[in-house]
Write a protein that holds these residues in place. Structure first.
Motif, mmCIF file in Angstrom:
data_model
loop_
_atom_site.group_PDB
_atom_site.id
_atom_site.type_symbol
_atom_site.label_atom_id
_atom_site.label_comp_id
_atom_site.label_asym_id
_atom_site.label_seq_id
_atom_site.Cartn_x
_atom_site.Cartn_y
_atom_site.Cartn_z
ATOM 1 N N ILE A 3 0.842 -1.209 0.000
ATOM 2 C CA ILE A 3 0.000 0.000 0.000
ATOM 3 C C ILE A 3 0.874 1.255 0.000
ATOM 4 N N PHE A 4 2.007 1.229 0.716
ATOM 5 C CA PHE A 4 2.926 2.378 0.703
ATOM 6 C C PHE A 4 3.373 2.687 -0.723
ATOM 7 N N TYR A 5 3.791 1.654 -1.459
ATOM 8 C CA TYR A 5 4.248 1.872 -2.830
ATOM 9 C C TYR A 5 3.125 2.385 -3.721
ATOM 10 N N ARG A 6 1.899 1.914 -3.494
ATOM 11 C CA ARG A 6 0.756 2.418 -4.280
ATOM 12 C C ARG A 6 0.503 3.891 -3.982
ATOM 13 N N ILE A 7 0.563 4.255 -2.701
ATOM 14 C CA ILE A 7 0.328 5.648 -2.312
ATOM 15 C C ILE A 7 1.441 6.542 -2.865
ATOM 16 N N ARG A 8 2.680 6.110 -2.717
ATOM 17 C CA ARG A 8 3.806 6.907 -3.212
ATOM 18 C C ARG A 8 3.696 7.096 -4.727
ATOM 19 N N ARG A 9 3.383 6.018 -5.442
ATOM 20 C CA ARG A 9 3.246 6.090 -6.891
ATOM 21 C C ARG A 9 2.092 7.026 -7.282
ATOM 22 N N ALA A 10 0.996 6.985 -6.526
ATOM 23 C CA ALA A 10 -0.145 7.860 -6.823
ATOM 24 C C ALA A 10 0.243 9.322 -6.652
ATOM 25 N N PHE A 11 0.944 9.652 -5.576
ATOM 26 C CA PHE A 11 1.409 11.029 -5.376
ATOM 27 C C PHE A 11 2.315 11.450 -6.536
ATOM 28 N N GLN A 12 3.213 10.589 -6.933
ATOM 29 C CA GLN A 12 4.147 10.910 -8.012
ATOM 30 C C GLN A 12 3.442 11.022 -9.354
ATOM 31 N N ASN A 13 2.516 10.122 -9.646
ATOM 32 C CA ASN A 13 1.783 10.165 -10.914
ATOM 33 C C ASN A 13 0.961 11.436 -11.053
ATOM 34 N N LEU A 43 -8.518 13.366 -6.443
ATOM 35 C CA LEU A 43 -7.648 12.818 -7.488
ATOM 36 C C LEU A 43 -6.807 11.664 -6.945
ATOM 37 N N LEU A 44 -6.301 11.836 -5.744
ATOM 38 C CA LEU A 44 -5.483 10.793 -5.116
ATOM 39 C C LEU A 44 -6.308 9.523 -4.898
ATOM 40 N N THR A 56 -8.965 8.615 -6.569
ATOM 41 C CA THR A 56 -9.242 8.037 -7.883
ATOM 42 C C THR A 56 -8.029 7.281 -8.409
ATOM 43 N N GLU A 57 -6.859 7.869 -8.272
ATOM 44 C CA GLU A 57 -5.622 7.233 -8.736
ATOM 45 C C GLU A 57 -5.361 5.927 -7.997
ATOM 46 N N LEU A 58 -5.602 5.922 -6.681
ATOM 47 C CA LEU A 58 -5.371 4.723 -5.858
ATOM 48 C C LEU A 58 -6.428 3.645 -6.094
ATOM 49 N N ARG A 59 -7.627 4.085 -6.490
ATOM 50 C CA ARG A 59 -8.784 3.192 -6.589
ATOM 51 C C ARG A 59 -9.073 2.532 -5.238
ATOM 52 N N LEU A 60 -8.838 3.320 -4.197
ATOM 53 C CA LEU A 60 -9.141 2.907 -2.827
ATOM 54 C C LEU A 60 -9.789 4.081 -2.109
ATOM 55 N N LYS A 61 -10.668 3.775 -1.177
ATOM 56 C CA LYS A 61 -11.315 4.806 -0.385
ATOM 57 C C LYS A 61 -10.311 5.380 0.603
ATOM 58 N N LEU A 62 -10.269 6.712 0.719
ATOM 59 C CA LEU A 62 -9.421 7.398 1.687
ATOM 60 C C LEU A 62 -10.292 7.959 2.800
ATOM 61 N N PRO A 63 -9.704 8.272 3.959
ATOM 62 C CA PRO A 63 -10.503 8.881 5.031
ATOM 63 C C PRO A 63 -11.117 10.200 4.559
ATOM 64 N N GLU A 64 -12.292 10.498 5.070
ATOM 65 C CA GLU A 64 -12.924 11.765 4.710
ATOM 66 C C GLU A 64 -12.198 12.911 5.383
ATOM 67 N N LEU A 65 -11.978 13.979 4.621
ATOM 68 C CA LEU A 65 -11.372 15.177 5.185
ATOM 69 C C LEU A 65 -12.394 15.860 6.081
ATOM 70 N N TRP A 117 -5.059 3.647 7.745
ATOM 71 C CA TRP A 117 -6.443 4.057 7.530
ATOM 72 C C TRP A 117 -6.981 3.500 6.214
ATOM 73 N N THR A 118 -6.154 3.560 5.166
ATOM 74 C CA THR A 118 -6.576 3.095 3.846
ATOM 75 C C THR A 118 -6.827 1.589 3.857
ATOM 76 N N ILE A 119 -5.941 0.856 4.493
ATOM 77 C CA ILE A 119 -6.130 -0.600 4.590
ATOM 78 C C ILE A 119 -7.412 -0.912 5.356
ATOM 79 N N SER A 120 -7.645 -0.202 6.472
ATOM 80 C CA SER A 120 -8.856 -0.434 7.272
ATOM 81 C C SER A 120 -10.122 -0.120 6.489
ATOM 82 N N LEU A 121 -10.131 1.000 5.798
ATOM 83 C CA LEU A 121 -11.324 1.396 5.036
ATOM 84 C C LEU A 121 -11.593 0.478 3.847
#
Length: 197
Positions: free
Chosen positions: A55-65, A94-95, A97-106, A144-148
């Motif tokens: 998941i770390f590599y997916r998140i890092r790649r999403a930020f970079q992409n 955007l993040l 969408t790129e991850l295709r995973l649900k993130l915590p709500e801001l 958080w991402t793994i839990s959600l």
């Protein structure tokens, strides 16, 4: 043990396909106790797979992409150091969408960090606001991402370690009790800190 706690235990039992004895249910005080109890009951198939690393590599790649940052992204990097306050909502979407995973709500404090941490009513501090998600680290974002997304990130039939159980329990608590995932920590008391009766 209140009705909410009983419903939560039943949800966890259904999800894992287990039965937690009443005597053990009475010994569950924290989120960690809950995960430890479930982990003792289920059979584990250890592997070399490291879910947090994936998941770390997916998140890092999403930020970079998405060209959000030129900074080095480490597990202890604060989310707020990577995202501009001006376009936070759009960047977060955007993040996600790129991850295709649900993130915590801001939350409100993510958009306006100058707000008081408590709501006031007639000049008295009343309700504590939800902590800002962007003050968390990439490591917390991974948890958080793994839990959600535990349904998509963890094969419940092939649990490999206690961490996966902890993330599933946290996800179930968030989903069933409506508690923001960023507010759930393993050390939290289920009744006192999370308000589950």
């Amino acid at each position: 043990m209140g009705l909410d706690s009983v419903e939560l235990i039943m949800s966890v039992e259904d999800k894992f396909g287990i039965r937690i004895p009443d005597a053990e249910c009475e010994q569950i005080y924290t989120v960690q106790d809950f995960a430890d109890t479930v982990y003792k009951i289920i059979s584990v198939n250890p592997t070399d797979k490291c879910l947090t690393q994936i998941i770390f590599y997916r998140i890092r790649r999403a930020f970079q992409n998405l060209n959000f940052t030129n900074k080095e992204i480490m597990s202890n990097t604060k989310i707020s150091d990577l995202l501009s306050q001006l376009e936070l909502k759009e960047s977060w979407n955007l993040l996600e969408t790129e991850l295709r995973l649900k993130l915590p709500e801001l939350v409100t404090l993510d958009f306006n960090p100058n707000l008081d941490s408590h709501l006031k009513f007639l000049g008295f501090r009343t309700i504590k606001r939800t902590l800002p998600v962007t003050k968390g680290t990439i490591r917390q974002l991974i948890d958080w991402t793994i839990s959600l997304n535990f349904e998509n990130t963890i094969d419940i039939q092939k649990i490999t370690n206690k961490y996966e159980v902890e993330r599933i329990i946290s996800g179930i608590i968030s989903e069933n009790m409506g508690i923001p995932i960023s507010e759930i920590e393993l050390r939290h008391s289920i009744t006192n800190d999370l308000g589950i009766d």
